[in-house]
Design a protein around this motif. Structure first.
Motif, PDB file in Angstrom:
ATOM      1  N   ALA A   1      -6.937   7.991  -4.460  1.00  0.00           N
ATOM      2  CA  ALA A   1      -8.041   8.104  -3.332  1.00  0.00           C
ATOM      3  C   ALA A   1      -8.872   6.746  -2.751  1.00  0.00           C
ATOM      4  N   VAL A   2      -9.338   6.221  -3.801  1.00  0.00           N
ATOM      5  CA  VAL A   2      -9.931   4.895  -3.286  1.00  0.00           C
ATOM      6  C   VAL A   2      -9.140   3.947  -2.463  1.00  0.00           C
TER       7      VAL A   2
ATOM      8  N   GLN B   1      -7.598   0.903   2.256  1.00  0.00           N
ATOM      9  CA  GLN B   1      -6.674   0.449   3.187  1.00  0.00           C
ATOM     10  C   GLN B   1      -6.675   0.406   4.470  1.00  0.00           C
ATOM     11  N   LEU B   2      -7.624   1.205   5.142  1.00  0.00           N
ATOM     12  CA  LEU B   2      -7.918   1.092   6.410  1.00  0.00           C
ATOM     13  C   LEU B   2      -8.710  -0.035   6.926  1.00  0.00           C
ATOM     14  N   ARG B   3      -9.312  -0.608   6.039  1.00  0.00           N
ATOM     15  CA  ARG B   3      -9.966  -1.899   6.283  1.00  0.00           C
ATOM     16  C   ARG B   3      -9.046  -3.096   6.173  1.00  0.00           C
ATOM     17  N   TRP B   4      -8.105  -2.974   5.135  1.00  0.00           N
ATOM     18  CA  TRP B   4      -7.229  -4.196   4.857  1.00  0.00           C
ATOM     19  C   TRP B   4      -6.315  -4.423   5.947  1.00  0.00           C
ATOM     20  N   THR B   5      -5.811  -3.156   6.399  1.00  0.00           N
ATOM     21  CA  THR B   5      -4.627  -3.477   7.619  1.00  0.00           C
ATOM     22  C   THR B   5      -5.302  -3.886   8.910  1.00  0.00           C
TER      23      THR B   5
ATOM     24  N   VAL C   1       0.780  -1.047  -0.038  1.00  0.00           N
ATOM     25  CA  VAL C   1      -0.041   0.025   0.126  1.00  0.00           C
ATOM     26  C   VAL C   1       0.818   1.182  -0.239  1.00  0.00           C
ATOM     27  N   ASN C   2       1.876   1.293   0.790  1.00  0.00           N
ATOM     28  CA  ASN C   2       2.790   2.311   0.837  1.00  0.00           C
ATOM     29  C   ASN C   2       3.344   2.753  -0.337  1.00  0.00           C
TER      30      ASN C   2
ATOM     31  N   ALA D   1      -3.673  -7.933   6.327  1.00  0.00           N
ATOM     32  CA  ALA D   1      -2.345  -7.490   6.244  1.00  0.00           C
ATOM     33  C   ALA D   1      -1.899  -6.376   7.421  1.00  0.00           C
ATOM     34  N   GLU D   2      -0.626  -6.370   7.481  1.00  0.00           N
ATOM     35  CA  GLU D   2       0.071  -5.229   8.316  1.00  0.00           C
ATOM     36  C   GLU D   2      -0.094  -3.944   8.196  1.00  0.00           C
ATOM     37  N   LYS D   3       0.392  -3.056   8.863  1.00  0.00           N
ATOM     38  CA  LYS D   3       0.253  -1.574   8.416  1.00  0.00           C
ATOM     39  C   LYS D   3       1.253  -1.453   7.221  1.00  0.00           C
ATOM     40  N   GLY D   4       0.590  -0.564   6.217  1.00  0.00           N
ATOM     41  CA  GLY D   4       1.278  -0.397   4.960  1.00  0.00           C
ATOM     42  C   GLY D   4       1.168  -1.339   4.080  1.00  0.00           C
TER      43      GLY D   4
END
Length: 422
Positions: free
Chosen positions: A381-382, A387-391, A276-277, A395-398
Motif C-alpha cells: 500500500a505504501v 510511486q505516483l511521485r517517483w514516476t 514498481v510493477n 523514473a518512467e511509468k512502472g
C-alpha cells in the motif's frame, strides 16, 4: 543471446563475476550457523527462544555493519573495502575453529559472523558500477544471485558437520576464504562511478529522505524475508517435520536456490517492465504464500512447494528493488544500497527471533507467518502511493529507467523537497 553479449560488452564482466563470487562466499559464511543450527542446538540443548536468538544475531550484526562498509567503500574504493572485509571473515572463521566451546562462545561467534553480512551493498555497487542505467537491473540481479550462497551453506555445511564435526566447518571456511580474495584481487577493477569529492553530508543524504526509508522497509519484506526465513528453515524443518539434519539442509537449499536464481529474472524483467510493477506482483504473492505456509504446517510437501513459490517472489523482489536504487541515487549507489540493505537485513534478523518466540509461546509457527504477511500488504500500500511521485521525478511509468536521447546525458533524479545526492 546477442542481447546478453551486448550487455556484457557494455560493462566490465571480470568485475561483475568477482563481485558475484565475493557476495556468494559472504552469504555462505553469514548463514553458516543457521545451516548447522540442528547440530549446534543438539550439543548445547537450546530452547526454541535460544535458537531464535542465536540465528538472529549474525543477521542483525551484519545489518549494522553494512552502512559503515558502504561508506568506507565510497572513500577508499569498493575493491579495497572488499579485500578488508574478506580478511575479517578469515579471522572470524579462525576464531570459530579454535575458540568456540560453549553457548556463550557461540553468541560471540554469532556477532563476528555479522562481518560477512556487510558485503551486500558494496558487492552490488562494485559489480554494476561499470554498466549504464538501462543495464543496472540485470547487472545487480546477476551479482545479487550471489545470495545463492545461502543455498550452498544449507547444502554443504550439514554433511560436512556430520562427517567432521560442526566446528571443523569453520576451519574449512577459513581456508576457503583465500579463494574469493584472489578472485577479487586479480579480476575486479574499481568502477568509475564513485564521487570522491562529495561531502559526508551529501553521501548521508539518503538517510534523510523519505524514499530511502520506503525502499528500506520494502526490502525488509523481500530481502529480510529471504535471509531471515532461510536462516530459520533448517530449524523449522527439523523441529516441525522431524526430518534429519542433512535433509533439513537439502530442503532449505531448494527454497534458497529458487530465490537466488529468480533474483536475476527480477532484475531483468524490471529493466523492461519496471521495478514498481514487478514489486507489486511480488508483494501480493509473498503475502498470500506466507499465510499458506502457516496453514499447511502438517504437510511437508505443501510447505516446501509454497516456500519455493514464496522464495521465487522474494528473489524477484530483491532484483526489482535494486533495479530502482541506482536510478534514484546514481552517484551514491554504494551508500544508498548499503543503507537499504542494512535496514532490510535488520528486519530479517527479527524473523528467527519472532518465529522462535511465537513457537515457544503458542506452540505453533502460524502467527509468525501471518505477521510477516500483514507487513508485506502494508508495504504494498505504501509503495503504490509513493510511486505516483517517483514516476514524475526520476523514473518512467512502472519504474523503468529514463533513457536519454542520443547525444544527451541521462538526467539525475529531481526530487522535490530534498537535497540531491550528486
Amino acid at each position: 543471446m546477442s542481447d546478453f553479449r551486448q550487455f556484457l560488452r557494455a560493462g566490465h564482466s571480470p568485475t561483475l563475476f568477482a563481485a558475484f563470487f565475493y557476495l556468494m562466499f559472504s552469504f555462505v559464511i553469514w548463514v553458516l550457523n543457521g545451516a548447522m543450527a540442528p547440530f549446534i542446538s543438539e550439543q548445547f540443548q537450546l530452547t526454541a527462544a535460544q535458537k531464535g536468538t542465536l540465528l538472529s544475531i549474525p543477521i542483525i550484526a551484519g545489518a549494522v555493519m553494512r552502512f559503515p562498509l558502504g561508506l568506507l567503500a565510497q572513500y577508499v574504493g569498493r575493491k579495497t573495502a572488499t579485500l578488508v572485509e574478506l580478511s575479517l571473515i578469515t579471522f572470524t572463521m579462525a576464531f570459530g575453529y579454535f575458540f568456540v566451546s560453549s553457548y556463550d562462545d557461540m553468541i560471540k561467534m554469532a556477532f563476528l559472523l555479522g562481518v560477512a553480512g556487510a558485503s551486500f551493498g558494496v558487492a552490488m555497487s562494485l559489480g554494476s558500477g561499470w554498466f549504464p542505467p538501462q543495464y543496472k537491473g540485470l547487472a545487480m540481479g546477476l551479482v545479487g544471485a550471489g545470495n545463492g550462497g545461502t543455498a550452498l551453506a544449507a547444502l554443504l555445511a550439514p554433511p560436512l558437520a556430520q562427517k567432521f564435526g560442526w566446528q571443523a566447518v569453520y576451519g574449512i571456511a577459513a581456508l576457503a576464504s583465500f579463494v574469493p580474495m584472489a578472485v577479487v584481487a586479480f579480476m575486479a577493477k574499481e568502477p568509475p562511478d564513485r564521487d570522491e569529492h562529495a561531502s559526508l553530508k551529501e553521501h548521508l543524504a539518503c538517510l534523510l529522505e523519505k524514499d530511502g526509508w520506503v525502499f528500506s522497509l520494502i526490502y525488509v519484506v523481500t530481502f529480510g524475508g529471504f535471509i531471515g526465513i532461510t536462516t530459520f528453515l533448517p530449524t523449522y524443518y527439523h523441529d516441525q517435520f522431524g526430518v534429519s539434519k542433512v535433509q533439513a539442509g537439502q530442503l532449505t537449499m531448494l527454497a534458497a536456490l529458487m530465490g537466488s536464481v529468480v533474483r536475476i529474472f527480477g532484475g531483468w524483467i524490471s529493466d523492461r517492465w519496471g521495478g514498481v510493477n514487478t514489486l507489486t506482483v511480488v508483494l501480493v504473492v509473498v503475502s498470500v504464500g506466507l499465510v499458506g505456509v502457516g496453514l499447511v504446517g502438517h504437510s511437508l510437501v505443501l510447505t516446501t512447494l509454497l516456500l519455493i513459490v514464496c522464495f521465487a517472489a522474494l528473489g524477484a523482489g530483491n532484483g526489482a528493488l535494486f533495479q530502482l536504487v541506482p536510478l534514484r541515487w546514481p552517484m551514491s549507489t554504494a551508500v544508498a544500497g548499503s543503507m537499504i540493505g542494512e535496514i532490510g537485513a535488520l528486519g530479517g534478523g527479527l524473523v528467527p527471533l519472532l518465529m522462535g518466540n511465537v513457537k515457544q509461546q503458542t506452540g505453533s509457527f502460524l502467527l509468525g507467518f501471518v505477521v510477516l504477511a500483514v507487513f508485506s500488504v502494508l508495504m504494498l500500500a505504501v509503495m503504490r502511493k509513493m510511486q505516483l511521485r517517483w514516476t514524475r521525478t526520476w523514473a518512467e511509468k512502472g519504474g523503468r529507467a529514463r533513457v536519454a536521447a542520443p547525444g544527451q546525458a541521462a538526467a539525475a533524479p529531481r526530487v522535490t523537497g530534498v537535497r540531491r545526492v550528486s
